[in-house]
Design an enzyme around this catalytic site. Sequence first.
Site, PDB file in Angstrom:
ATOM      1  N   HIS A  72       0.840  -1.201   0.000  1.00  0.00           N
ATOM      2  CA  HIS A  72       0.000   0.000   0.000  1.00  0.00           C
ATOM      3  C   HIS A  72       0.877   1.254   0.000  1.00  0.00           C
ATOM      4  O   HIS A  72       1.808   1.358   0.790  1.00  0.00           O
ATOM      5  CB  HIS A  72      -0.906   0.039   1.234  1.00  0.00           C
ATOM      6  CG  HIS A  72      -2.118  -0.834   1.113  1.00  0.00           C
ATOM      7  ND1 HIS A  72      -3.124  -0.856   2.041  1.00  0.00           N
ATOM      8  CD2 HIS A  72      -2.495  -1.705   0.133  1.00  0.00           C
ATOM      9  CE1 HIS A  72      -4.062  -1.710   1.650  1.00  0.00           C
ATOM     10  NE2 HIS A  72      -3.703  -2.245   0.514  1.00  0.00           N
ATOM     11  N   TYR A 201      -8.799   5.161   8.057  1.00  0.00           N
ATOM     12  CA  TYR A 201      -8.810   5.573   9.466  1.00  0.00           C
ATOM     13  C   TYR A 201      -9.914   6.625   9.576  1.00  0.00           C
ATOM     14  O   TYR A 201      -9.802   7.687   8.958  1.00  0.00           O
ATOM     15  CB  TYR A 201      -7.461   6.191   9.864  1.00  0.00           C
ATOM     16  CG  TYR A 201      -6.329   5.190   9.976  1.00  0.00           C
ATOM     17  CD1 TYR A 201      -5.646   4.740   8.846  1.00  0.00           C
ATOM     18  CD2 TYR A 201      -5.930   4.706  11.217  1.00  0.00           C
ATOM     19  CE1 TYR A 201      -4.600   3.820   8.954  1.00  0.00           C
ATOM     20  CE2 TYR A 201      -4.889   3.785  11.333  1.00  0.00           C
ATOM     21  CZ  TYR A 201      -4.238   3.348  10.208  1.00  0.00           C
ATOM     22  OH  TYR A 201      -3.210   2.438  10.329  1.00  0.00           O
ATOM     23  N   PRO A 293      -2.611   0.613  19.126  1.00  0.00           N
ATOM     24  CA  PRO A 293      -2.488   0.084  17.763  1.00  0.00           C
ATOM     25  C   PRO A 293      -2.629   1.114  16.639  1.00  0.00           C
ATOM     26  O   PRO A 293      -2.320   0.813  15.488  1.00  0.00           O
ATOM     27  CB  PRO A 293      -3.631  -0.944  17.674  1.00  0.00           C
ATOM     28  CG  PRO A 293      -4.611  -0.509  18.708  1.00  0.00           C
ATOM     29  CD  PRO A 293      -3.825   0.136  19.803  1.00  0.00           C
ATOM     30  N   LYS A 297       2.348   0.234  15.033  1.00  0.00           N
ATOM     31  CA  LYS A 297       3.799   0.259  15.269  1.00  0.00           C
ATOM     32  C   LYS A 297       4.319  -0.904  16.124  1.00  0.00           C
ATOM     33  O   LYS A 297       5.526  -1.109  16.227  1.00  0.00           O
ATOM     34  CB  LYS A 297       4.185   1.588  15.948  1.00  0.00           C
ATOM     35  CG  LYS A 297       4.057   2.785  15.031  1.00  0.00           C
ATOM     36  CD  LYS A 297       5.101   2.747  13.937  1.00  0.00           C
ATOM     37  CE  LYS A 297       4.859   3.740  12.840  1.00  0.00           C
ATOM     38  NZ  LYS A 297       4.871   3.180  11.507  1.00  0.00           N
ATOM     39  N   TYR A 385       4.371   7.093   9.479  1.00  0.00           N
ATOM     40  CA  TYR A 385       3.555   5.905   9.188  1.00  0.00           C
ATOM     41  C   TYR A 385       4.398   4.810   8.532  1.00  0.00           C
ATOM     42  O   TYR A 385       4.279   3.636   8.878  1.00  0.00           O
ATOM     43  CB  TYR A 385       2.373   6.289   8.285  1.00  0.00           C
ATOM     44  CG  TYR A 385       1.323   5.200   8.222  1.00  0.00           C
ATOM     45  CD1 TYR A 385       0.338   5.097   9.198  1.00  0.00           C
ATOM     46  CD2 TYR A 385       1.322   4.256   7.191  1.00  0.00           C
ATOM     47  CE1 TYR A 385      -0.614   4.093   9.168  1.00  0.00           C
ATOM     48  CE2 TYR A 385       0.378   3.243   7.144  1.00  0.00           C
ATOM     49  CZ  TYR A 385      -0.595   3.175   8.144  1.00  0.00           C
ATOM     50  OH  TYR A 385      -1.529   2.159   8.100  1.00  0.00           O
TER      51      TYR A 385
HETATM   52  C1  PHB Z   1      -4.805  -4.235  11.409  1.00  0.00           C
HETATM   53  O1  PHB Z   1      -4.943  -4.539  10.222  1.00  0.00           O
HETATM   54  O2  PHB Z   1      -5.057  -5.051  12.310  1.00  0.00           O
HETATM   55  C2  PHB Z   1      -4.368  -2.860  11.743  1.00  0.00           C
HETATM   56  C3  PHB Z   1      -4.028  -1.997  10.723  1.00  0.00           C
HETATM   57  C4  PHB Z   1      -3.627  -0.710  11.008  1.00  0.00           C
HETATM   58  C5  PHB Z   1      -3.564  -0.299  12.323  1.00  0.00           C
HETATM   59  C6  PHB Z   1      -3.873  -1.175  13.355  1.00  0.00           C
HETATM   60  C7  PHB Z   1      -4.273  -2.459  13.061  1.00  0.00           C
HETATM   61  O3  PHB Z   1      -3.189   0.969  12.598  1.00  0.00           O
END
Ligand code: PHB
Length: 390
Positions: A72, A201, A293, A297, A385
């Site tokens: 991505h 997000y 989460p 990271k 990121y």
């Molecule tokens: C996930 O796919 O579980 C996931 C992806 C991005 C995040 C946290 C968890 O920031």
Amino acid sequence: MHVPVAIIGCGPSGLLLSHLLHVQGIDSVILERKDRAYVEGRIRAGVLEMGTVGLMERVGVDARMKREGIIHGGIYISVNGKRQHVNIEELTGGATVMIYGQTEVTKDLIQARLDHGGEIVFEAEDVSLHDIETAKPRVRYVKDGNPVELTCDYIAACDGFHGVGRQTMPSSKLKTYEKVYPFGWLGVLAKAKPVADELIYASHDRGFALCSMRSESVVRHYVQVPSSEKIEDWSDDRFWNELRLRLGEADAELVNEGEVFEKSIAPLRSFVAEPLSHGRLFLAGDAGHIVPPTGAKGLNLAASDVHYLSEALIGKFKQNRDDLLETYSDTALARVWKAERFSWWMTSMLHTFDDHHDFDGRIRKAELEYILSSKAGLTTLAENYVGLPY
Ligand code: PHB
Ligand code: APR
């Protein structure tokens, strides 16, 4: 029995460390409290920084990841239903992330370790660490009811937040920093097509939501819930409805419902222990620090820790250098704190807090609006990121 490096914990940190040492001809044994099926079944995040991908390549455990992982080059950020693309690849001059579940990373690393004749002792009970301040530390454990003792040169505690490693450090030498957030993430894994081509997000007055994926046919979605929430109160229908509300009308249409095969609530916490070493004991990964989460990271920090720790141990075993072992804690913590900052910042900016209508809430809203409207703001988000260099 004597082993150069005793590794406690068979999560990504312990496994990757064992591999990195193995490719340099340094032996280690991994002691793991749980059984293999349990370790391989744990559901965790799924975004790998390129640095983590590079370490998997270096240890030659990249074939399935390259086949099944999805690259991505951006993310979406949605604010009360209005979605904006953040072109991370462009903002960082070409950096990307890899979508590949930590569960899969763990399975691949275990299989490769065993294929190379590595020793992993599953169901090692009552692991205890001794003489860590001497040149000959010992590790004791119980296997199938029989006590076992290993001597080693170094111990790597890769045993997660609840492990024995950090607890063995003298409390007078350890300082801990912690922030517990008043909410958790309710996450589901479902057999469904992703909502969009990249992760969304979503910041919404009803609370944060995240639409992630594991493949083209498996999604991982989350919604922010109060810490007091009970999983029994969340039917699949309630989850899908809440997710749609937080995405807003247009994106709600894109949500594909599918069979939910995992559902759980995880608390959010920031935690750092300092220092990450004492005598011949070294902490890596969740044993030394936890991030919320948001920004994914956790695994990536575990990877950078074991990169530094493996270099330090290789320096010692190959060139009799002590300096990298002596500076390991400071070196690793410098990167850890930057990722702590980023995860805290993303969490603060995207979630809904009780003070949502007060001054602090308005400031967070203004910050998000600023970040999303400024090239400098977007660049700072993007470069963190994809992961800071190491
Ligand atoms: C996930 O796919 O579980 C996931 C992806 C991005 C995040 C946290 C968890 O920031
Ligand atoms: N003895 C032996 N093994 C132990 C002990 C013990 N006393 N305590 C814990 N363990 C094992 C756990 O069962 C687990 O398998 O240590 C392992 C630690 O693995 P993780 O928790 O996955 O930690 P780490 O390898 O540092 O990986 C960090 O995992 O927790 C996520 O979000 C985190 O993504 C990050 C990554």
